[in-house]
Design an enzyme around this catalytic site. Structure first.
Site, mmCIF file in Angstrom:
data_model
loop_
_atom_site.group_PDB
_atom_site.id
_atom_site.type_symbol
_atom_site.label_atom_id
_atom_site.label_comp_id
_atom_site.label_asym_id
_atom_site.label_seq_id
_atom_site.Cartn_x
_atom_site.Cartn_y
_atom_site.Cartn_z
ATOM 1 N N ARG A 216 0.837 -1.201 0.000
ATOM 2 C CA ARG A 216 0.000 0.000 0.000
ATOM 3 C C ARG A 216 0.868 1.246 0.000
ATOM 4 O O ARG A 216 1.761 1.384 0.837
ATOM 5 C CB ARG A 216 -0.915 0.020 1.223
ATOM 6 N N GLU A 218 1.142 4.158 1.299
ATOM 7 C CA GLU A 218 0.650 4.987 2.401
ATOM 8 C C GLU A 218 1.448 6.284 2.379
ATOM 9 O O GLU A 218 2.657 6.278 2.535
ATOM 10 C CB GLU A 218 0.846 4.272 3.742
ATOM 11 N N ARG A 224 2.260 2.958 12.523
ATOM 12 C CA ARG A 224 1.511 1.717 12.263
ATOM 13 C C ARG A 224 1.265 1.442 10.787
ATOM 14 O O ARG A 224 0.574 0.495 10.437
ATOM 15 C CB ARG A 224 0.190 1.741 13.014
ATOM 16 N N HIS A 225 1.809 2.289 9.933
ATOM 17 C CA HIS A 225 1.677 2.057 8.485
ATOM 18 C C HIS A 225 3.040 1.879 7.847
ATOM 19 O O HIS A 225 3.964 2.651 8.105
ATOM 20 C CB HIS A 225 1.002 3.257 7.802
ATOM 21 N N GLU A 361 -6.387 -0.603 15.528
ATOM 22 C CA GLU A 361 -6.990 -1.606 14.644
ATOM 23 C C GLU A 361 -5.928 -2.621 14.226
ATOM 24 O O GLU A 361 -4.843 -2.245 13.790
ATOM 25 C CB GLU A 361 -7.557 -0.915 13.401
ATOM 26 N N SER A 364 -9.721 -6.064 9.970
ATOM 27 C CA SER A 364 -11.025 -5.630 9.460
ATOM 28 C C SER A 364 -11.630 -6.781 8.701
ATOM 29 O O SER A 364 -10.912 -7.573 8.088
ATOM 30 C CB SER A 364 -10.886 -4.467 8.476
ATOM 31 N N ARG A 412 1.044 -5.641 12.939
ATOM 32 C CA ARG A 412 0.312 -4.876 13.957
ATOM 33 C C ARG A 412 0.017 -5.760 15.158
ATOM 34 O O ARG A 412 0.072 -5.302 16.301
ATOM 35 C CB ARG A 412 -0.992 -4.339 13.378
HETATM 36 P P1 ATP Z 1 -5.856 1.778 8.804
HETATM 37 O O1 ATP Z 1 -7.228 2.385 8.918
HETATM 38 O O2 ATP Z 1 -5.215 1.537 10.119
HETATM 39 O O3 ATP Z 1 -4.969 2.480 7.831
HETATM 40 P P2 ATP Z 1 -7.109 -0.008 6.994
HETATM 41 O O4 ATP Z 1 -8.486 -0.056 7.565
HETATM 42 O O5 ATP Z 1 -6.845 0.846 5.833
HETATM 43 O O6 ATP Z 1 -6.069 0.327 8.165
HETATM 44 P P3 ATP Z 1 -7.553 -2.664 6.030
HETATM 45 O O7 ATP Z 1 -7.806 -2.395 4.599
HETATM 46 O O8 ATP Z 1 -8.720 -2.885 6.918
HETATM 47 O O9 ATP Z 1 -6.633 -1.482 6.637
HETATM 48 O O10 ATP Z 1 -6.493 -3.865 6.134
HETATM 49 C C1 ATP Z 1 -6.621 -4.950 7.042
HETATM 50 C C2 ATP Z 1 -5.512 -4.921 8.063
HETATM 51 O O11 ATP Z 1 -4.231 -4.852 7.432
HETATM 52 C C3 ATP Z 1 -5.515 -3.735 8.995
HETATM 53 O O12 ATP Z 1 -6.426 -3.922 10.062
HETATM 54 C C4 ATP Z 1 -4.092 -3.675 9.457
HETATM 55 O O13 ATP Z 1 -3.861 -4.621 10.492
HETATM 56 C C5 ATP Z 1 -3.313 -4.137 8.238
HETATM 57 N N1 ATP Z 1 -2.806 -2.974 7.499
HETATM 58 C C6 ATP Z 1 -3.456 -2.210 6.618
HETATM 59 N N2 ATP Z 1 -2.683 -1.268 6.100
HETATM 60 C C7 ATP Z 1 -1.460 -1.418 6.676
HETATM 61 C C8 ATP Z 1 -0.213 -0.750 6.545
HETATM 62 N N3 ATP Z 1 -0.055 0.263 5.703
HETATM 63 N N4 ATP Z 1 0.823 -1.197 7.277
HETATM 64 C C9 ATP Z 1 0.684 -2.235 8.113
HETATM 65 N N5 ATP Z 1 -0.459 -2.914 8.277
HETATM 66 C C10 ATP Z 1 -1.530 -2.512 7.569
HETATM 67 MG MG MG Z 2 -9.583 -1.573 8.274
#
Ligand code: ATP
Ligand code: MG
Length: 438
Positions: A216, A218, A224-225, A361, A364, A412
């Site tokens: 991703r 980000e 946490r990302h 989080e 999801s 995470r």
């Molecule tokens: P956040 O809101 O914290 O950015 P998200 O809701 O965009 O996360 P999801 O699409 O729900 O992320 O992805 C499922 C899971 O993958 C998340 O709950 C998280 O544990 C992990 N995750 C998502 N994006 C990242 C990232 N950039 N780095 C590390 N872990 C991630």
């Molecule tokens: Mg999520």
């Protein structure tokens, strides 16, 4: 000449006293005190003390010790000797020291020095940083976590699968897609296995899980990302409701954390971490109630908003007070969730959930929309062109059972379990907006 018995910091014991042994590792510490020299050798499991009294060892050995640089790789052969003052109650009196690889100096960073090294220096020199036992312990635990996940889900009848990481369309919104040139076409790095694991639900492989990288882009810099993480995904068919998914994920997390508490005592000690198994059952908080709880702390947030980092933290504090590290937040507004989530008819909400661990989080998921017409409607409602997803939609036209699933960020989970301040500590070579090397 009798062959020396290979030993390491774990296998060498006072019972070896009098035996010819050899040990290999890094020269962590060298002290030449005139009449006696000490060499501390570090390997994966710990340290071995080599003690060289000038009167008892060959002059060549003293010469090597005199010129040895810290962190060089050596092989020491000698006689093991019980010694109360040495770690493990045993030391080695060397008959030869072979330098397998001399370390240059100065070192880019210290391994045992207690000085605070900047995170950037550590990650720039990660090979060196990982020589620190506490840096490595995290990866031993992460590896155990992955084994425990696999054991649990296999026991529940899940099949491990691998879906493509080079894909033609994203599932989690365009903003975080990495584009790449794929021969004559444009492609993307997979943000999650979402579409593929759902397609598998139409095949008869009715319970699957995948542990693999997700990418991703980000743009914000947070603790946490990262732009590459390990996603632990599962999907199961023939569910009666979203609760079937919650049930599997909850029991899996309990089994994983319980397994770490049981099996990782040495690593936890190295990290000076104490892990407790969360209280189960995990409380289930409806999204609306979560918003109210956050509002109650004085924080400004409107119904419909994402809880956000600060909101999640505030909720984490409230739940901690109540004795809960892990809790569910369910039924988010349908608008806030991707097209593949099932709406809760007659309400603006959806059959979706987040799992939060200590105010963050970690997962999801939800029940998926398995009805073709409704799925197409949802895509259109979100401004997506269904024709770009035909490969996925086709799987819904010819018999798709009701299903649901989750995505959980492995790093995470490890980060929160070990109370690490930054997710990067749980990744060997982290990737973020700035860091692409090493
Ligand atoms: P956040 O809101 O914290 O950015 P998200 O809701 O965009 O996360 P999801 O699409 O729900 O992320 O992805 C499922 C899971 O993958 C998340 O709950 C998280 O544990 C992990 N995750 C998502 N994006 C990242 C990232 N950039 N780095 C590390 N872990 C991630
Ligand atoms: Mg999520």
């Amino acid at each position: 000449m009798s062959e020396a018995t290979p030993r390491n910091s774990k296998t060498l014991s006072p019972a070896d006293s009098g035996r010819d042994v050899s040990v290999k590792g890094w020269a962590q510490e060298i002290r030449n005190l005139g009449g006696i020299s000490f060499l501390i050798i570090r390997d994966r499991h710990g340290i071995v003390q080599v003690t060289a009294p000038k009167k008892k060892v060959a002059p060549e050995v003293m010469t090597v010790l005199g010129g040895l640089s810290r962190e060089s790789v050596v092989k020491v052969t000698g006689v093991a000797k019980a010694a109360e003052q040495a770690k493990g109650g045993v030391e080695v009196v060397p008959s030869s020291i072979e330098v397998l690889s001399a370390a240059a100096s100065p070192l880019p960073m210290g391994v045992v020095d207690k000085v605070n090294v900047e995170a950037d220096t550590r990650f720039d020199n990660r090979f060196m940083d990982l020589r620190r036992p506490e840096a490595r312990a995290v990866f031993e635990i992460k590896s155990m976590v992955l084994d425990l996940i696999g054991d649990f889900l296999t026991g529940e009848g899940f099949l491990e699968v691998f879906t493509p990481k080079i894909v033609a369309s994203g599932a989690e919104g365009g903003a975080t897609l990495f584009q790449l040139k794929y021969f004559e076409q444009m492609a993307y790095l997979a943000q999650s296995p979402q579409l593929y694991k759902q397609m598998l639900m139409s095949t008869g492989l009715d319970r699957v899980f995948e542990i693999g990288p997700a990418f991703r882009a980000e743009h914000s810099d947070t603790v946490r990302h990262v732009s590459e993480f390990i996603s632990f995904d599962g999907e199961l068919a023939f569910i009666d409701s979203m609760n079937d998914v919650l049930d599997v994920v909850e029991r899996c997390c309990q089994s994983v954390i319980g397994g770490i508490v049981k099996n990782a005592a040495p690593q936890l000690e190295t990290l000076n971490a104490s892990v407790t198994v969360p209280r189960a059952p995990y409380p289930v908080i409806e999204y609306c109630d979560a918003v109210e709880m956050v509002q109650g702390t004085g924080m400004h947030i409107d119904l419909g908003d994402d809880l956000g980092t600060e909101g999640e933290k505030a909720l984490g504090e409230i739940m901690k007070e109540k004795g809960h590290d892990m809790y569910w937040i369910v039924e988010y507004p349908e608008e806030a969730k991707p097209f593949y989530i099932m709406e809760k008819d007659g309400t603006p909400y959806s059959y979706s959930f987040d799992l939060d661990y200590k105010g963050q989080e970690i997962s999801s998921g939800g029940q998926r929309e398995h009805r073709y017409d409704r799925l197409v409607q949802r895509m259109q409602g979100k401004g997506l062109d269904p024709s770009a997803f035909n490969f996925y939609l086709d799987a819904f036209r010819f018999g798709m059972p009701p299903h649901g699933g989750w995505g959980l960020g492995v790093e995470r989970l490890v980060q929160k379990m070990l109370d690490l301040p930054n997710i990067r500590e749980t990744i060997l070579f982290p990737r973020d907006r700035i860091r692409l090397v090493p």
